[in-house]
Design a protein around this motif. Structure first.
Motif, PDB file in Angstrom:
ATOM      1  N   GLN A  34      47.595  38.086  49.533  1.00 47.16           N
ATOM      2  CA  GLN A  34      46.098  38.137  49.692  1.00 47.16           C
ATOM      3  C   GLN A  34      45.574  39.263  50.178  1.00 47.16           C
ATOM      4  O   GLN A  34      46.170  40.120  50.792  1.00 47.16           O
ATOM      5  CB  GLN A  34      45.856  36.871  50.920  1.00 47.16           C
ATOM      6  CG  GLN A  34      46.128  35.471  50.586  1.00 47.16           C
ATOM      7  CD  GLN A  34      45.369  34.644  51.315  1.00 47.16           C
ATOM      8  OE1 GLN A  34      45.619  34.593  52.376  1.00 47.16           O
ATOM      9  NE2 GLN A  34      44.193  33.879  50.682  1.00 47.16           N
ATOM     10  N   PHE A  35      44.349  39.664  49.765  1.00 43.68           N
ATOM     11  CA  PHE A  35      43.560  40.887  49.996  1.00 43.68           C
ATOM     12  C   PHE A  35      42.273  40.782  50.562  1.00 43.68           C
ATOM     13  O   PHE A  35      41.823  39.530  50.679  1.00 43.68           O
ATOM     14  CB  PHE A  35      43.772  41.535  48.670  1.00 43.68           C
ATOM     15  CG  PHE A  35      42.790  41.049  47.531  1.00 43.68           C
ATOM     16  CD1 PHE A  35      41.513  41.424  47.334  1.00 43.68           C
ATOM     17  CD2 PHE A  35      43.118  39.972  46.721  1.00 43.68           C
ATOM     18  CE1 PHE A  35      40.558  40.878  46.383  1.00 43.68           C
ATOM     19  CE2 PHE A  35      42.376  39.440  45.769  1.00 43.68           C
ATOM     20  CZ  PHE A  35      41.080  39.752  45.632  1.00 43.68           C
ATOM     21  N   TYR A  36      41.891  41.959  50.842  1.00 46.21           N
ATOM     22  CA  TYR A  36      40.065  41.929  51.316  1.00 46.21           C
ATOM     23  C   TYR A  36      39.432  42.849  50.602  1.00 46.21           C
ATOM     24  O   TYR A  36      40.243  44.187  50.092  1.00 46.21           O
ATOM     25  CB  TYR A  36      40.418  42.527  52.753  1.00 46.21           C
ATOM     26  CG  TYR A  36      40.788  41.470  53.797  1.00 46.21           C
ATOM     27  CD1 TYR A  36      39.911  40.444  54.700  1.00 46.21           C
ATOM     28  CD2 TYR A  36      42.132  40.965  53.967  1.00 46.21           C
ATOM     29  CE1 TYR A  36      40.450  39.669  55.591  1.00 46.21           C
ATOM     30  CE2 TYR A  36      42.544  39.960  54.708  1.00 46.21           C
ATOM     31  CZ  TYR A  36      41.607  39.355  55.640  1.00 46.21           C
ATOM     32  OH  TYR A  36      42.046  38.321  56.412  1.00 46.21           O
ATOM     33  N   PHE A  52      42.075  45.902  48.785  1.00 44.32           N
ATOM     34  CA  PHE A  52      43.591  46.179  49.696  1.00 44.32           C
ATOM     35  C   PHE A  52      43.971  44.847  50.143  1.00 44.32           C
ATOM     36  O   PHE A  52      43.510  43.994  50.751  1.00 44.32           O
ATOM     37  CB  PHE A  52      43.029  47.142  50.671  1.00 44.32           C
ATOM     38  CG  PHE A  52      42.542  48.577  50.536  1.00 44.32           C
ATOM     39  CD1 PHE A  52      43.441  49.377  50.032  1.00 44.32           C
ATOM     40  CD2 PHE A  52      41.142  48.431  50.273  1.00 44.32           C
ATOM     41  CE1 PHE A  52      42.848  50.678  49.633  1.00 44.32           C
ATOM     42  CE2 PHE A  52      40.471  49.565  49.629  1.00 44.32           C
ATOM     43  CZ  PHE A  52      41.243  50.804  49.581  1.00 44.32           C
ATOM     44  N   SER A  53      45.529  44.881  50.018  1.00 45.04           N
ATOM     45  CA  SER A  53      46.313  43.818  50.736  1.00 45.04           C
ATOM     46  C   SER A  53      46.243  44.080  52.077  1.00 45.04           C
ATOM     47  O   SER A  53      46.092  45.051  52.685  1.00 45.04           O
ATOM     48  CB  SER A  53      47.747  44.168  50.118  1.00 45.04           C
ATOM     49  OG  SER A  53      47.889  44.091  48.823  1.00 45.04           O
ATOM     50  N   GLY A  91      37.126  38.709  53.013  1.00 44.92           N
ATOM     51  CA  GLY A  91      38.239  38.096  52.864  1.00 44.92           C
ATOM     52  C   GLY A  91      38.651  37.034  53.891  1.00 44.92           C
ATOM     53  O   GLY A  91      37.997  36.577  54.721  1.00 44.92           O
ATOM     54  N   PRO A  92      39.950  36.331  53.971  1.00 45.22           N
ATOM     55  CA  PRO A  92      41.093  36.896  52.845  1.00 45.22           C
ATOM     56  C   PRO A  92      40.737  36.255  51.608  1.00 45.22           C
ATOM     57  O   PRO A  92      39.975  35.013  51.339  1.00 45.22           O
ATOM     58  CB  PRO A  92      42.296  36.155  53.344  1.00 45.22           C
ATOM     59  CG  PRO A  92      41.749  35.208  54.396  1.00 45.22           C
ATOM     60  CD  PRO A  92      40.327  35.745  54.987  1.00 45.22           C
ATOM     61  N   LEU A  93      41.069  36.989  50.533  1.00 44.05           N
ATOM     62  CA  LEU A  93      40.911  36.603  49.073  1.00 44.05           C
ATOM     63  C   LEU A  93      42.369  36.537  48.321  1.00 44.05           C
ATOM     64  O   LEU A  93      43.199  37.119  48.716  1.00 44.05           O
ATOM     65  CB  LEU A  93      39.973  37.637  48.304  1.00 44.05           C
ATOM     66  CG  LEU A  93      38.597  38.123  49.226  1.00 44.05           C
ATOM     67  CD1 LEU A  93      38.054  39.054  48.570  1.00 44.05           C
ATOM     68  CD2 LEU A  93      37.652  36.674  48.696  1.00 44.05           C
ATOM     69  N   GLY A  94      41.952  35.596  47.110  1.00 45.28           N
ATOM     70  CA  GLY A  94      43.233  35.504  46.091  1.00 45.28           C
ATOM     71  C   GLY A  94      44.357  34.539  46.709  1.00 45.28           C
ATOM     72  O   GLY A  94      44.159  33.983  47.699  1.00 45.28           O
ATOM     73  N   ARG A  95      45.229  34.400  45.541  1.00 48.77           N
ATOM     74  CA  ARG A  95      46.115  33.807  45.751  1.00 48.77           C
ATOM     75  C   ARG A  95      47.647  34.526  46.173  1.00 48.77           C
ATOM     76  O   ARG A  95      47.896  35.523  45.497  1.00 48.77           O
ATOM     77  CB  ARG A  95      46.456  32.984  44.597  1.00 48.77           C
ATOM     78  CG  ARG A  95      47.679  32.222  44.223  1.00 48.77           C
ATOM     79  CD  ARG A  95      47.586  31.659  42.677  1.00 48.77           C
ATOM     80  NE  ARG A  95      48.876  30.643  42.374  1.00 48.77           N
ATOM     81  CZ  ARG A  95      49.847  31.076  41.857  1.00 48.77           C
ATOM     82  NH1 ARG A  95      49.930  32.121  41.575  1.00 48.77           N
ATOM     83  NH2 ARG A  95      50.841  30.121  41.602  1.00 48.77           N
ATOM     84  N   LEU A 113      54.118  48.293  48.814  1.00 49.69           N
ATOM     85  CA  LEU A 113      54.819  47.792  49.906  1.00 49.69           C
ATOM     86  C   LEU A 113      53.848  46.910  50.604  1.00 49.69           C
ATOM     87  O   LEU A 113      54.348  46.250  51.517  1.00 49.69           O
ATOM     88  CB  LEU A 113      55.244  49.066  50.667  1.00 49.69           C
ATOM     89  CG  LEU A 113      55.750  48.491  52.147  1.00 49.69           C
ATOM     90  CD1 LEU A 113      57.225  47.985  51.902  1.00 49.69           C
ATOM     91  CD2 LEU A 113      55.855  49.800  53.043  1.00 49.69           C
ATOM     92  N   ALA A 114      52.612  47.426  50.530  1.00 45.63           N
ATOM     93  CA  ALA A 114      51.485  46.658  51.498  1.00 45.63           C
ATOM     94  C   ALA A 114      51.890  44.901  51.636  1.00 45.63           C
ATOM     95  O   ALA A 114      51.788  44.623  52.963  1.00 45.63           O
ATOM     96  CB  ALA A 114      50.174  46.987  50.956  1.00 45.63           C
ATOM     97  N   PRO A 115      52.029  44.322  50.705  1.00 45.80           N
ATOM     98  CA  PRO A 115      51.879  42.738  51.035  1.00 45.80           C
ATOM     99  C   PRO A 115      53.310  42.232  51.682  1.00 45.80           C
ATOM    100  O   PRO A 115      53.544  41.370  52.151  1.00 45.80           O
ATOM    101  CB  PRO A 115      51.915  42.106  49.762  1.00 45.80           C
ATOM    102  CG  PRO A 115      52.088  43.104  48.576  1.00 45.80           C
ATOM    103  CD  PRO A 115      51.882  44.494  49.240  1.00 45.80           C
TER     104      PRO A 115
END
Ligand code: FAD
Ligand code: FES
Length: 260
Positions: A34-36, A52-53, A91-95, A113-115
Motif C-alpha cells: 500500500q502507498f501514500y 510512495f510505498s 493514505g493508506p491507499l491501494g491494494r 525495495l520500499a514495500p
C-alpha cells in the motif's frame, strides 16, 4: 483513507542518494504494497502530491518512513525539509500484495525495495524469514540494504558485480531457478523499474511461477477520481472492463492480468 499533516522527524541517509523520510505518527496500520500520496506542507513546487510505498512503521504507529530517491522536483522538495516541518500524507491507499502467500520469493530493484521491509518484518514476526533478491546497478544503488538485511534473508545483485551476484536481479532469479532453489508453483512478488518487472514476469511465465507486480504508474489524485493512472487489463477481477486504475485496483497486479 486520511489526509493529515505529520511533522518530519529526520531524514535518514540510506546511501546512494536515497533517504528514509521519517515522520511522526499516527501512521495507520498499512499492508505491504500500500502507498501514500505525499507532499510538503510548505514550499511544494509542483501541483500534485506524489505516491510512495510505506517503507517502515513503528509497531504502534508512532512513526513511519518512506524511502525517497531524488528524481524530480517533488522528491527533491521532500528531501529539502527540516525536522519539525510538515509533510502531508494521504493514505493508506491501494491494494497490497496478497496476504495468503506463506513464503513468497521477493524481487526488488532499486527503490522497489520500499514495500518489502514491512513484509519482511511481518514474516519474521510469524517465525519465517522472507527471501528477498535485491538488485541495483552497483553497490551504491542498494539503498536500504542494511535495514532489510536485518529483517530478511537477502540475496543482493549488482549489474557491475561490485556486490553480491554479478548481473541483474532477473539474472539472479534465473540462476536460482536453474539451481532448483526456486521451483515451479512458487510465487514471486516483484517491485522495481518497468524493464526489470517485464523480465521477471516473462521468466516466471516460462518456469511456472506465479508472479505479482507492484506498478509505479504515474499518478495524479491517488484515490480513484482522475483516471490518470489506468493500465490495460484482462481477467475476471475486472468483469470485462479493459482498463484498471492503478491507485484503486493496484498498484499490485498478478502479471497475467496486465495486457502488454
Ligand atoms: C504506488 C507507487 C509507489 C511508489 N513508491 C516509491 C518509493 O517508495 N520511493 C520512490 O523514490 N519512488 C516511489 N514511487 C515513484 C515516485 O512516486 C515518482 O518517481 C514521482 O513521480 C517522483 O516525483 P518527482 O516530482 O520527484 O519527479 P517527477 O517530476 O514526477 O518525475 C521526474 C522524472 O521521472 C519521470 N517519471 C517519474 N515517475 C515516473 C513513472 N512512474 N513512470 C514514468 N516516468 C516517470 C518523469 O517523467 C520525469 O522525467 C512510487 C510510485 C508509485 C505509483
Ligand atoms: S491517480 Fe487518479 S484515478 Fe488513479
Amino acid at each position: 483513507m486520511l489526509t493529515r499533516v505529520h511533522a518530519l522527524r529526520r531524514l535518514r541517509d540510506l546511501g546512494g542518494g536515497s533517504f528514509a523520510v521519517e515522520v511522526d505518527g499516527p501512521i495507520p496500520p498499512t499492508s505491504p504494497g500500500q502507498f501514500y500520496m505525499l507532499r510538503t506542507e510548505q514550499r511544494w513546487p509542483v501541483q500534485l502530491a506524489r505516491p510512495f510505498s510505506l517503507y517502515d512503521r513503528a509497531a504502534d504507529g508512532a512513526w513511519g518512513s518512506f524511502l525517497v530517491k531524488p528524481v524530480g522536483e517533488g522528491t527533491r522538495a521532500l528531501l529539502d525539509q527540516q525536522p519539525g516541518e510538515g509533510i502531508v500524507l494521504t493514505g493508506p491507499l491501494g491494494r497490497p500484495f496478497p496476504r495468503d502467500v506463506a513464503d513468497p520469493v521477493c524481487v526488488a530493484g532499486g527503490v522497489g525495495l520500499a514495500p518489502f521491509l514491512l513484509l519482511a518484518r511481518e514474516h519474521r514476526a510469524s517465525g519465517r524469514d522472507l527471501r528477498l533478491l535485491f538488485g541495483a546497478r552497483s553497490r551504491a544503488g542498494l539503498s536500504g540494504l542494511e535495514d532489510v538485511s536485518a529483517a530478511a534473508r537477502v540475496l543482493p545483485s549488482t549489474d557491475d558485480g561490485s556486490f553480491g551476484f554479478r548481473g541483474t536481479v532477473g539474472d539472479l532469479l534465473a540462476d536460482l531457478i536453474a539451481r532448483g532453489e526456486v521451483r515451479a508453483g512458487e510465487t514471486v512478488f516483484c517491485c522495481g523499474p518497468d524493464p526489470m518487472m517485464h523480465a521477471v514476469a516473462a521468466l516466471c511465465a516460462r518456469h511456472g511461477l506465479r508472479c505479482f507486480l507492484s506498478l509505479e504508474t504515474y499518478m495524479a489524485c491517488g484515490y480513484g477520481v482522475c483516471n490518470g493512472c489506468t493500465v490495460k487489463v484482462q481477467g475476471p477481477r475486472f468483469a470485462g472492463w479493459p482498463y484498471s486504475r492503478t491507485c484503486m485496483e493496484g498498484p499490485v497486479y498478478e502479471a497475467g492480468e496486465l495486457v502488454p
